[in-house]
Design a protein around this motif. Sequence first.
Motif, PDB file in Angstrom:
ATOM      1  N   ALA A 177     -58.314 -14.963  -4.563  1.00 52.21           N
ATOM      2  CA  ALA A 177     -57.997 -13.603  -4.119  1.00 52.21           C
ATOM      3  C   ALA A 177     -59.228 -12.784  -3.742  1.00 52.21           C
ATOM      4  O   ALA A 177     -59.133 -11.566  -3.652  1.00 52.21           O
ATOM      5  N   GLY A 178     -60.361 -13.445  -3.502  1.00 50.18           N
ATOM      6  CA  GLY A 178     -61.527 -12.706  -3.073  1.00 50.18           C
ATOM      7  C   GLY A 178     -62.111 -11.836  -4.167  1.00 50.18           C
ATOM      8  O   GLY A 178     -61.717 -11.896  -5.338  1.00 50.18           O
ATOM      9  N   ALA A 179     -63.068 -11.005  -3.775  1.00 51.66           N
ATOM     10  CA  ALA A 179     -63.806 -10.159  -4.709  1.00 51.66           C
ATOM     11  C   ALA A 179     -63.124  -8.803  -4.872  1.00 51.66           C
ATOM     12  O   ALA A 179     -62.062  -8.540  -4.295  1.00 51.66           O
ATOM     13  N   VAL A 180     -63.732  -7.953  -5.664  1.00 53.55           N
ATOM     14  CA  VAL A 180     -63.246  -6.588  -5.863  1.00 53.55           C
ATOM     15  C   VAL A 180     -63.002  -5.926  -4.501  1.00 53.55           C
ATOM     16  O   VAL A 180     -63.843  -6.009  -3.593  1.00 53.55           O
ATOM     17  N   GLY A 181     -61.861  -5.294  -4.347  1.00 51.63           N
ATOM     18  CA  GLY A 181     -61.535  -4.606  -3.103  1.00 51.63           C
ATOM     19  C   GLY A 181     -60.830  -5.449  -2.055  1.00 51.63           C
ATOM     20  O   GLY A 181     -60.425  -4.929  -1.011  1.00 51.63           O
ATOM     21  N   ALA A 182     -60.652  -6.746  -2.326  1.00 46.99           N
ATOM     22  CA  ALA A 182     -60.052  -7.625  -1.319  1.00 46.99           C
ATOM     23  C   ALA A 182     -58.542  -7.479  -1.219  1.00 46.99           C
ATOM     24  O   ALA A 182     -57.938  -7.933  -0.236  1.00 46.99           O
ATOM     25  N   GLY A 183     -57.905  -6.858  -2.209  1.00 46.48           N
ATOM     26  CA  GLY A 183     -56.456  -6.791  -2.211  1.00 46.48           C
ATOM     27  C   GLY A 183     -55.879  -6.157  -0.971  1.00 46.48           C
ATOM     28  O   GLY A 183     -54.916  -6.677  -0.384  1.00 46.48           O
ATOM     29  N   ARG A 184     -56.433  -5.036  -0.545  1.00 48.82           N
ATOM     30  CA  ARG A 184     -55.923  -4.364   0.644  1.00 48.82           C
ATOM     31  C   ARG A 184     -56.156  -5.199   1.891  1.00 48.82           C
ATOM     32  O   ARG A 184     -55.286  -5.284   2.777  1.00 48.82           O
ATOM     33  N   ALA A 185     -57.300  -5.865   1.986  1.00 47.67           N
ATOM     34  CA  ALA A 185     -57.579  -6.709   3.149  1.00 47.67           C
ATOM     35  C   ALA A 185     -56.603  -7.877   3.222  1.00 47.67           C
ATOM     36  O   ALA A 185     -56.162  -8.264   4.308  1.00 47.67           O
ATOM     37  N   ILE A 186     -56.242  -8.445   2.082  1.00 47.61           N
ATOM     38  CA  ILE A 186     -55.263  -9.529   2.064  1.00 47.61           C
ATOM     39  C   ILE A 186     -53.901  -9.007   2.515  1.00 47.61           C
ATOM     40  O   ILE A 186     -53.195  -9.657   3.298  1.00 47.61           O
ATOM     41  N   ALA A 187     -53.523  -7.832   2.046  1.00 46.90           N
ATOM     42  CA  ALA A 187     -52.249  -7.239   2.465  1.00 46.90           C
ATOM     43  C   ALA A 187     -52.232  -7.005   3.971  1.00 46.90           C
ATOM     44  O   ALA A 187     -51.227  -7.284   4.646  1.00 46.90           O
ATOM     45  N   ASP A 188     -53.342  -6.527   4.512  1.00 50.69           N
ATOM     46  CA  ASP A 188     -53.420  -6.293   5.961  1.00 50.69           C
ATOM     47  C   ASP A 188     -53.338  -7.608   6.729  1.00 50.69           C
ATOM     48  O   ASP A 188     -52.726  -7.672   7.811  1.00 50.69           O
ATOM     49  N   ALA A 189     -53.956  -8.670   6.178  1.00 49.70           N
ATOM     50  CA  ALA A 189     -53.901  -9.975   6.834  1.00 49.70           C
ATOM     51  C   ALA A 189     -52.462 -10.477   6.911  1.00 49.70           C
ATOM     52  O   ALA A 189     -52.042 -11.036   7.928  1.00 49.70           O
TER      53      ALA A 189
ATOM     54  N   LEU B 199     -55.307 -18.764  -9.244  1.00 45.57           N
ATOM     55  CA  LEU B 199     -56.760 -18.656  -9.264  1.00 45.57           C
ATOM     56  C   LEU B 199     -57.373 -19.979  -9.698  1.00 45.57           C
ATOM     57  O   LEU B 199     -57.003 -20.525 -10.738  1.00 45.57           O
ATOM     58  N   THR B 200     -58.324 -20.468  -8.913  1.00 49.30           N
ATOM     59  CA  THR B 200     -58.961 -21.735  -9.265  1.00 49.30           C
ATOM     60  C   THR B 200     -59.966 -21.567 -10.400  1.00 49.30           C
ATOM     61  O   THR B 200     -60.274 -22.540 -11.092  1.00 49.30           O
ATOM     62  N   HIS B 201     -60.471 -20.347 -10.618  1.00 52.57           N
ATOM     63  CA  HIS B 201     -61.354 -20.055 -11.745  1.00 52.57           C
ATOM     64  C   HIS B 201     -61.599 -18.555 -11.784  1.00 52.57           C
ATOM     65  O   HIS B 201     -61.140 -17.809 -10.910  1.00 52.57           O
ATOM     66  N   PHE B 202     -62.340 -18.102 -12.803  1.00 52.39           N
ATOM     67  CA  PHE B 202     -62.422 -16.669 -13.065  1.00 52.39           C
ATOM     68  C   PHE B 202     -63.536 -15.946 -12.317  1.00 52.39           C
ATOM     69  O   PHE B 202     -63.609 -14.710 -12.377  1.00 52.39           O
ATOM     70  N   HIS B 203     -64.420 -16.620 -11.614  1.00 56.69           N
ATOM     71  CA  HIS B 203     -65.571 -15.957 -11.010  1.00 56.69           C
ATOM     72  C   HIS B 203     -65.133 -14.839 -10.067  1.00 56.69           C
ATOM     73  O   HIS B 203     -64.087 -14.924  -9.417  1.00 56.69           O
ATOM     74  N   GLU B 204     -65.978 -13.797  -9.984  1.00 57.86           N
ATOM     75  CA  GLU B 204     -65.564 -12.559  -9.326  1.00 57.86           C
ATOM     76  C   GLU B 204     -65.267 -12.730  -7.843  1.00 57.86           C
ATOM     77  O   GLU B 204     -64.452 -11.980  -7.281  1.00 57.86           O
TER      78      GLU B 204
END
Length: 244
Positions: free
Chosen positions: A34-46, A62-67
Amino acid sequence: MDVVELLPRLHLLRFPVGQAYLWHDGTESTLIDAGAVGAGRAIADALTTLGRAPGDVRRIVLTHFHEDHAGGAGEFAALSGAEVLAHRLDAPFVRGERPGPPPRFEDWERPLHAAAAAHLPAGEPVRPPGVTALSDDDVLDFGGGARVVHVPGHTDGSIALFLPAEGVLFTGDTAAASPVDGAVIPGVFNLDRPRLLTGFHRLAALDTEVACFGHGEPVLSGASAALRRAAARHPAAGEDGGSG
């Protein structure tokens, strides 16, 4: 963020650091990372550009916990109502219960990590309201049955997702494609490189046509052969050549 169609049912979402994937089963979609902090809106737009809605995404795996992989999960879950899933060993870090252990860098990795980290946005991630814990060999209801493959080493709870009916493998950061020549390589910035190599060999043993990495260009045909060539160059502990 770039959106790239890899297959009719598979899209790549490319961020400044790393990437995520959308798999589509009819009107229902699954987001892998799901990308980094702030990516949620960009994913929704995509999704909107693809003629879909955030609510069409039923799960975020999520494949792992890294940011750079999990930082946008809570934000997109809030926008979509999607369930968030991670391996049971990484789930506490995704929930924000405590910080996850940092990688054990090899000397040559430190400047590369610093350069990548400079492109990550600042700020704390939105934590998902819940995280469903996964285990090795769980089968998820997408792509004809997506098998969870536990491959510790990059993190203790790193997973890959294998869709045997489709011949598609999502490797997370256990494998990558070199930015120099596109060759398949084991992942970097690991908690335990010998364990990562063991997991890398486990992925190479799968019959895979398409391999989708957390970093680097996907392999869209003959992925098994590419992974096996890389595994031969990087023996796992206990094999001829040592730990690679």
